[in-house]
Design an enzyme around this catalytic site. Sequence first.
Site, short mmCIF file in Angstrom:
data_model
loop_
_atom_site.label_atom_id
_atom_site.label_comp_id
_atom_site.label_asym_id
_atom_site.label_seq_id
_atom_site.Cartn_x
_atom_site.Cartn_y
_atom_site.Cartn_z
N ASP A 71 -49.62 2.52 15.78
CA ASP A 71 -50.02 1.37 14.95
C ASP A 71 -51.12 1.80 13.99
O ASP A 71 -51.60 2.93 14.04
CB ASP A 71 -50.53 0.22 15.84
CG ASP A 71 -51.72 0.66 16.69
OD1 ASP A 71 -52.86 0.55 16.21
OD2 ASP A 71 -51.51 1.14 17.83
N ASP A 109 -54.16 0.30 13.92
CA ASP A 109 -55.36 -0.37 14.40
C ASP A 109 -55.46 -1.72 13.67
O ASP A 109 -54.44 -2.38 13.46
CB ASP A 109 -56.60 0.50 14.21
CG ASP A 109 -57.72 0.15 15.19
OD1 ASP A 109 -57.43 0.06 16.40
OD2 ASP A 109 -58.86 -0.03 14.76
#
Length: 290
Positions: free
Chosen positions: A210, A212
């Site tokens: 991802d 973050d």
Amino acid sequence: MTTTKIAVIGGSGLYDIDGLEDQEWVEVDTPWGKPSDAILTGTLQGLPICFLPRHGRGHVHGPTTVPYRANIDALKRLGVTDVISISACGSFREEMAPGDFVIVDQFIDRTFAREKSFFGTGCAAHVSVAHPTCDRLRAACLSAALDATIPVHDGGTYLAMEGPQFSTLAESKLYRDNWGCDVIGMTNMPEAKLAREAELCYASVAMITDYDSWHPDHGEVDVTRIIETLHGNADKAKSLVLGLPAVLNHARDTCPHGCDRALEYAILTAPEKRDPEVLAKLDAVAGRVL
């Protein structure tokens, strides 16, 4: 000259590896308690290898409660020479996208609730972690990733946070914009420090899941999307591990970067002042110098 013996510490989503011959799950007792799980031993294309699921099979340990000291001690007791950490992480860089791997070369340690050393009262020691990963082992991981056609980045700074919660937006921006970090995770510290104290070569392969919370187009971390990416990353990680025997010599000399001699001048406590009970706990980790 010693025989290379690899340990792979698998992170979130990676609970076993494929292709091992003569497989056996081995229970190891250590002075620091039980490791995260039994350790899978075997050979991969003739190369001795151990596999330890960092969180335990079924993911029973959170990042703070992983028994890091027991894990590293157990691997040392099994004769491991090289530790390859594989872990999930978030990215602070647009070009380091979910599904990519990063061969980490630096850390910033922001953990605070973990035991970070094998040494202390009764036997004090200080090792250098200026360069916390082994360049020789990093190069092998990079080569194996490229051979497996995995999107991979050579080098990056890993921010180790305590967790288990993900970052606030303010923290994410601080780590990215002010501190220059590249990826963020919860498990490579104190693991890397302990591996250095145990005189083990250590490399970190960070699997991006991802962005973050800093990325304006992606919003906060979504666990559902992370799990989807984890499955794909785990398959890539297994491909990387399968390629390691082709790029690592089965017989190896001393580490050119001194990882296997980290304790040479590190212990400061005078021999007559060393606590015998502490020394007994250090039999595997520091037996070479004690």
